[in-house]
Design an enzyme around this catalytic site. Structure first.
Site, short mmCIF file in Angstrom:
data_model
loop_
_atom_site.label_atom_id
_atom_site.label_comp_id
_atom_site.label_asym_id
_atom_site.label_seq_id
_atom_site.Cartn_x
_atom_site.Cartn_y
_atom_site.Cartn_z
CG HIS A 1 -3.34 3.58 1.81
ND1 HIS A 1 -3.76 3.09 0.59
CD2 HIS A 1 -3.42 2.53 2.67
CE1 HIS A 1 -4.07 1.81 0.71
NE2 HIS A 1 -3.89 1.46 1.96
CB CYS B 1 -0.96 0.00 1.19
SG CYS B 1 -2.11 -1.40 1.19
CG ASN C 1 -6.59 -0.90 0.94
OD1 ASN C 1 -5.84 -0.49 0.07
ND2 ASN C 1 -6.15 -1.29 2.12
#
EC number: 2.3.1.180
Length: 323
Positions: A250, A114, A280
């Site tokens: 993020h 990520c 996500n």
């Protein structure tokens, strides 16, 4: 004069298949309310059968190049942040290079889960500042839906697929924080926390594997480390949270986003939030949010933007840039 890596254009691509929380209720024991309450996610996109990470990346790259008004053959390098490359090798970035019709320059992947796009931005910045490249295409693209264990309701409802891209170009600045472009970067990792977020496959098992996560521990580390790295990147150039126009974090969990903004003393109306629509998307998360933020009219030329992310490794970091 000081060389800066300036954002010339931005773009994104989302697969056509839209998956609302209600559809996941038919696949696993969960509910729309449970997912929204714990993550803020309402829907996400899944790649179609046969649609690869490089396919998504190529579409996002074309959008960014069009936004910048430049041709692919003027790009010196492609850096693709991904944990879901089409093949073990070659790098998916080389497939993007071929898909764009580029026969010059160089292309490589960055794998920091990520945090991958932040790492890719830092690498692109270094290439430009060192003079090794004048124009770099930086992409985050993922097909995380293919790593899900559909019996694990704590993880399979959180992730989606997509891609985002930026074109960075060398420009001269005054050397002050008024310059457009990347002003500072801050990167970290700590391998002792690798078991908190990982995929249980690879060359050691001979399988692709599934994503595994210790959610509570990842949450705790995320809130602490994201605020710390953002502050560190700002301090490097003598700035504070009060100078920030937009945080583009993020997009993993709305509670993490809110807690990090609070620690940075930045109100939520100065945070770009897309997690409700995309879930996500790992390394694609930040460039997707940057592209959507610009399209919404939130991010404007001259705005001071902070991006920060944390992922498996654990790996985390931030970038401060003036749009």
């Amino acid at each position: 004069m000081t060389t800066r890596a300036v954002v010339l254009g931005v773009g994104h691509y989302l697969p056509e298949r839209l998956v609302p929380n209600s559809e996941l209720e038919t696949l696993v024991e969960t509910s729309d309310e449970w997912i929204r309450t714990r993550s803020g996610i309402e829907r996400r996109h899944f790649a179609a059968e046969g649609q690869t990470t490089s396919d998504l990346a190529i579409r996002a790259a074309r959008a960014a190049l069009a936004d910048a008004g430049v041709e692919a053959d003027t790009v010196d390098a492609i850096i693709l942040a991904t944990s879901t490359a089409d093949l073990t090798f070659p790098a998916a970035a080389t497939m993007v290079q071929a898909g764009l019709g580029m026969t010059r320059g160089f292309a490589f992947d960055v794998q920091a889960v990520c945090a991958g796009f932040v790492y890719a931005m830092a690498n692109a910045n270094a290439l430009i500042l060192s003079g090794q490249a004048k124009r770099v295409l930086v992409i985050g693209a993922e097909t995380f839906s293919r790593l899900m264990d559909w019996s694990d309701r704590s993880t399979c409802v959180l992730f989606g697929d997509g891609a985002g891209a930026l074109v960075l170009g060398a420009a001269e600045g005054s050397g002050t924080t008024a310059d457009r472009g990347i002003l500072s970067t801050d990167l970290h990792s700590d391998g002792q926390f690798r078991d908190l977020l990982y995929v249980d496959g690879g060359t050691s098992t001979g399988t692709t594997g599934h994503l595994r996560m210790e959610g509570k521990e990842v949450f705790r580390h995320a809130v602490e480390k994201l605020a710390e790295t953002a502050h560190a990147a700002l301090e490097k150039v003598g700035l504070t949270g009060g100078d920030v126009d937009w945080i583009v974090p993020h997009q993993a969990n709305i509670r993490i986003i809110e807690a990090t903004a609070k620690r940075m003393q930045v109100p939520m109306d100065r945070v770009v939030v897309t997690v409700q629509d995309h879930g996500n998307t790992s390394a694609a998360s930040i460039p997707l949010a940057l592209s959507v933020g610009k399209a919404r009219g939130q991010i404007k030329p001259g705005d001071l933007v902070v991006t920060e992310a944390i992922g498996g490794g654990l790996a985390w970091g931030s970038v401060v840039l003036r749009w």
